[in-house]
Design an enzyme around this catalytic site. Sequence first.
Site, PDB file in Angstrom:
ATOM      1  N   GLN A 129      83.420  20.881  99.587  1.00 58.19           N
ATOM      2  CA  GLN A 129      84.753  21.442  99.359  1.00 58.19           C
ATOM      3  C   GLN A 129      85.181  21.162  97.921  1.00 58.19           C
ATOM      4  O   GLN A 129      85.424  20.015  97.558  1.00 58.19           O
ATOM      5  CB  GLN A 129      85.732  20.781 100.343  1.00 58.19           C
ATOM      6  CG  GLN A 129      87.165  21.224 100.222  1.00 58.19           C
ATOM      7  CD  GLN A 129      88.134  20.184 100.773  1.00 58.19           C
ATOM      8  OE1 GLN A 129      87.743  19.036 101.043  1.00 58.19           O
ATOM      9  NE2 GLN A 129      89.378  20.551 100.935  1.00 58.19           N
ATOM     10  N   SER A 132      89.890  19.578  94.763  1.00 62.40           N
ATOM     11  CA  SER A 132      90.608  18.625  93.893  1.00 62.40           C
ATOM     12  C   SER A 132      90.103  18.671  92.459  1.00 62.40           C
ATOM     13  O   SER A 132      88.912  18.868  92.208  1.00 62.40           O
ATOM     14  CB  SER A 132      90.440  17.195  94.409  1.00 62.40           C
ATOM     15  OG  SER A 132      90.881  17.100  95.736  1.00 62.40           O
ATOM     16  N   SER A 164      83.005  15.332  97.753  1.00 64.39           N
ATOM     17  CA  SER A 164      82.092  14.588  98.630  1.00 64.39           C
ATOM     18  C   SER A 164      80.832  15.409  98.865  1.00 64.39           C
ATOM     19  O   SER A 164      80.906  16.604  99.176  1.00 64.39           O
ATOM     20  CB  SER A 164      82.745  14.308  99.983  1.00 64.39           C
ATOM     21  OG  SER A 164      83.936  13.591  99.807  1.00 64.39           O
ATOM     22  N   GLU A 247      90.895  20.389 108.005  1.00 63.37           N
ATOM     23  CA  GLU A 247      90.672  19.027 107.504  1.00 63.37           C
ATOM     24  C   GLU A 247      91.499  18.016 108.304  1.00 63.37           C
ATOM     25  O   GLU A 247      91.017  16.977 108.704  1.00 63.37           O
ATOM     26  CB  GLU A 247      91.060  18.943 106.026  1.00 63.37           C
ATOM     27  CG  GLU A 247      90.841  17.553 105.435  1.00 63.37           C
ATOM     28  CD  GLU A 247      90.990  17.523 103.919  1.00 63.37           C
ATOM     29  OE1 GLU A 247      91.735  18.353 103.376  1.00 63.37           O
ATOM     30  OE2 GLU A 247      90.365  16.653 103.301  1.00 63.37           O
ATOM     31  N   GLU A 375     101.696   8.841 101.248  1.00 68.29           N
ATOM     32  CA  GLU A 375     103.011   9.401 100.868  1.00 68.29           C
ATOM     33  C   GLU A 375     103.122  10.862 101.303  1.00 68.29           C
ATOM     34  O   GLU A 375     104.175  11.294 101.783  1.00 68.29           O
ATOM     35  CB  GLU A 375     103.225   9.294  99.346  1.00 68.29           C
ATOM     36  CG  GLU A 375     103.440   7.878  98.825  1.00 68.29           C
ATOM     37  CD  GLU A 375     102.142   7.076  98.687  1.00 68.29           C
ATOM     38  OE1 GLU A 375     101.040   7.657  98.860  1.00 68.29           O
ATOM     39  OE2 GLU A 375     102.222   5.859  98.418  1.00 68.29           O
TER      40      GLU A 375
HETATM   41  C1  LIG Z   1      86.855   9.364 100.006  1.00 68.29           C
HETATM   42  C2  LIG Z   1      87.416  10.624  99.397  1.00 68.29           C
HETATM   43  C3  LIG Z   1      86.747  11.824  99.559  1.00 68.29           C
HETATM   44  C4  LIG Z   1      87.263  12.999  98.986  1.00 68.29           C
HETATM   45  N1  LIG Z   1      86.560  14.169  99.138  1.00 68.29           N
HETATM   46  C5  LIG Z   1      87.033  15.310  98.571  1.00 68.29           C
HETATM   47  C6  LIG Z   1      86.280  16.522  98.655  1.00 68.29           C
HETATM   48  O1  LIG Z   1      85.202  16.568  99.246  1.00 68.29           O
HETATM   49  N2  LIG Z   1      86.774  17.629  98.066  1.00 68.29           N
HETATM   50  C7  LIG Z   1      87.964  17.632  97.393  1.00 68.29           C
HETATM   51  O2  LIG Z   1      88.365  18.690  96.911  1.00 68.29           O
HETATM   52  N3  LIG Z   1      88.687  16.493  97.262  1.00 68.29           N
HETATM   53  C8  LIG Z   1      88.243  15.335  97.837  1.00 68.29           C
HETATM   54  N4  LIG Z   1      88.953  14.160  97.708  1.00 68.29           N
HETATM   55  C9  LIG Z   1      90.157  14.155  96.880  1.00 68.29           C
HETATM   56  C10 LIG Z   1      91.454  14.013  97.675  1.00 68.29           C
HETATM   57  O3  LIG Z   1      91.769  15.208  98.344  1.00 68.29           O
HETATM   58  C11 LIG Z   1      92.530  13.636  96.656  1.00 68.29           C
HETATM   59  O4  LIG Z   1      92.161  12.383  96.095  1.00 68.29           O
HETATM   60  C12 LIG Z   1      93.890  13.526  97.287  1.00 68.29           C
HETATM   61  O5  LIG Z   1      94.361  14.796  97.659  1.00 68.29           O
HETATM   62  C13 LIG Z   1      94.914  12.862  96.347  1.00 68.29           C
HETATM   63  O6  LIG Z   1      94.907  13.493  95.115  1.00 68.29           O
HETATM   64  P1  LIG Z   1      94.785  12.652  93.749  1.00 68.29           P
HETATM   65  O7  LIG Z   1      93.658  11.710  93.896  1.00 68.29           O
HETATM   66  O8  LIG Z   1      94.778  13.624  92.625  1.00 68.29           O
HETATM   67  O9  LIG Z   1      96.132  11.793  93.667  1.00 68.29           O
HETATM   68  P2  LIG Z   1      97.560  12.323  93.236  1.00 68.29           P
HETATM   69  O10 LIG Z   1      97.897  13.566  93.984  1.00 68.29           O
HETATM   70  O11 LIG Z   1      97.628  12.374  91.750  1.00 68.29           O
HETATM   71  O12 LIG Z   1      98.480  11.164  93.760  1.00 68.29           O
HETATM   72  C14 LIG Z   1      98.693   9.937  93.047  1.00 68.29           C
HETATM   73  C15 LIG Z   1      99.755   9.147  93.785  1.00 68.29           C
HETATM   74  O13 LIG Z   1     101.000   9.872  93.777  1.00 68.29           O
HETATM   75  C16 LIG Z   1     101.486  10.052  95.097  1.00 68.29           C
HETATM   76  N5  LIG Z   1     102.131  11.361  95.228  1.00 68.29           N
HETATM   77  C17 LIG Z   1     101.653  12.559  94.829  1.00 68.29           C
HETATM   78  N6  LIG Z   1     102.521  13.557  95.127  1.00 68.29           N
HETATM   79  C18 LIG Z   1     103.576  12.963  95.767  1.00 68.29           C
HETATM   80  C19 LIG Z   1     104.796  13.448  96.354  1.00 68.29           C
HETATM   81  N7  LIG Z   1     105.100  14.756  96.332  1.00 68.29           N
HETATM   82  N8  LIG Z   1     105.633  12.565  96.917  1.00 68.29           N
HETATM   83  C20 LIG Z   1     105.328  11.229  96.928  1.00 68.29           C
HETATM   84  N9  LIG Z   1     104.202  10.698  96.387  1.00 68.29           N
HETATM   85  C21 LIG Z   1     103.335  11.551  95.839  1.00 68.29           C
HETATM   86  C22 LIG Z   1     100.236  10.005  95.988  1.00 68.29           C
HETATM   87  O14 LIG Z   1     100.548   9.659  97.312  1.00 68.29           O
HETATM   88  C23 LIG Z   1      99.413   8.928  95.259  1.00 68.29           C
HETATM   89  O15 LIG Z   1      99.846   7.652  95.646  1.00 68.29           O
HETATM   90  C24 LIG Z   1      88.475  12.964  98.256  1.00 68.29           C
HETATM   91  C25 LIG Z   1      89.144  11.747  98.090  1.00 68.29           C
HETATM   92  C26 LIG Z   1      88.626  10.583  98.639  1.00 68.29           C
HETATM   93  C27 LIG Z   1      89.364   9.302  98.433  1.00 68.29           C
END
Ligand SMILES: Cc1cc2nc3c(=O)[nH]c(=O)nc-3n(C[C@H](O)[C@H](O)[C@H](O)COP(=O)(O)OP(=O)(O)OC[C@H]3O[C@@H](n4cnc5c(N)ncnc54)[C@H](O)[C@@H]3O)c2cc1C
Length: 406
Positions: A129, A132, A164, A247, A375
């Site tokens: 997928q 991100s 992933s 998902e 969150e």
């Molecule tokens: C083990 C693992 C596997 C993954 N696999 C995939 C994959 O296969 N494909 C893929 O596309 N992605 C994948 N991801 C990515 C995952 O979907 C994102 O990490 C996740 O959506 C969070 O996005 P970010 O890391 O950019 O954090 P951000 O969105 O930047 O968030 C940073 C912080 O801000 C907070 N925050 C953000 N927006 C808000 C809001 N509106 N209100 C309050 N707080 C908020 C969040 O809760 C977090 O604490 C994976 C992540 C992990 C950890």
Amino acid sequence: MDFSDTAEEASFRAEVVAFLEAHATRKTGRITDPEAADDAYVARARAWQAKKAEAGFAGITWPKAWGGRGGTPMQQVIYGQEEAKFSLPRGVFEIGLGMCIPTVATYAAPEISAQHVGPALRGETIWCQLFSEPAAGSDVAGLRTRAERDGDDWIINGQKIWTSGAHFSDYGLLLTRTDPAVPKHAGLTMFFLDMKSPGVEVRRIKQISGTSNFNEVFFTDVRIPDAQRVGKIGGGWKVALTTLMHERLAIGTLAGPDFADVLELARTVEVNGVPAIRDAAVRDRLADWYVQSKGLEYTKFRTITALSRGQMPGPESSIYKIVSAQKLQEIAHFALDLMDSAGLVTDPEVAPMRAMFQQALLYSPGGRIAGGTDEILRNIIAERVLGLPGDIRVDREKPFNQLTAG
Ligand SMILES: Cc1cc2nc3c(=O)[nH]c(=O)nc-3n(C[C@H](O)[C@H](O)[C@H](O)COP(=O)(O)OP(=O)(O)OC[C@H]3O[C@@H](n4cnc5c(N)ncnc54)[C@H](O)[C@@H]3O)c2cc1C
């Protein structure tokens, strides 16, 4: 709640158990070694998937037209409950079969889905997928990977992250921006692509646990035929919501140590010269996790009962993930404190309980992020369950290319 199988459910369960007993090995203890996403592991996973498909246990809820069984969500739950008791390679197909293929089969042209659904179901192809990006995770509609039309093709440039399994995937479901001049949700289009296409570069990310299960993926002038578009041009957000809905259903139970494991540890290590289980502070924490575990167990029964009655699970799936991911991380921290200096030993051959808590300490933070952060899930519960006022979203109506951060 209804805890017992109906006659049909009991008969299906017996069929599942007979299949598993004939082809797999039952787990002997609670401890499962972590999954190594290496070639041998992936090959074993492909072979097991082929066997499941042959026996009619892959794609249990999928329509027969997709090569599935046309069964009920309850049958899927029963299969999952029984399969979890066996030592089998897991996880490799979760994203592809749980999220990507149902999306492709729903939105792509019938001849395209016919070409891809069967091989994926039989374990011949693995999907990842590609949503991100470095600046678009929770707010995935803020992504910047561009797809530009060139005759019958599209040219892709940009970067994804945290993908992933990209390093062993054959195909990827790719969300792109096709029109930056409209509000962010309106300018997205979904595609799928062959991960071996020229211009695709997969770089593995080394994780704190020592493994590399996810990746950065770079696209430089990657050419995709329009036939690999999934849904309408500009309709990518609607398609992505289908993937994300799958998902939420796919991610539920987080593997890892639970109450029973930390209880066992508390019986075997000492605090101030007595077994930790006799320490009042330790007992207090154990009582909290017992209550949480039971709460989660009954929450799950609520979901299963809904499925058994043909209803869709409600918001309890978000609550389940928030509580279980936090509990897993807390248990891992506490167990390491209890072990004192033995907590530093990570070799499963010598560490207490095969280093299950040491490993959990390193992978549990990911559980609080993947599939929706704490969150974001709290926002969902607040807005959609409790009816509280919505989050402030100032960037919804503005063209994407006029947003200050864009
Ligand atoms: C083990 C693992 C596997 C993954 N696999 C995939 C994959 O296969 N494909 C893929 O596309 N992605 C994948 N991801 C990515 C995952 O979907 C994102 O990490 C996740 O959506 C969070 O996005 P970010 O890391 O950019 O954090 P951000 O969105 O930047 O968030 C940073 C912080 O801000 C907070 N925050 C953000 N927006 C808000 C809001 N509106 N209100 C309050 N707080 C908020 C969040 O809760 C977090 O604490 C994976 C992540 C992990 C950890």
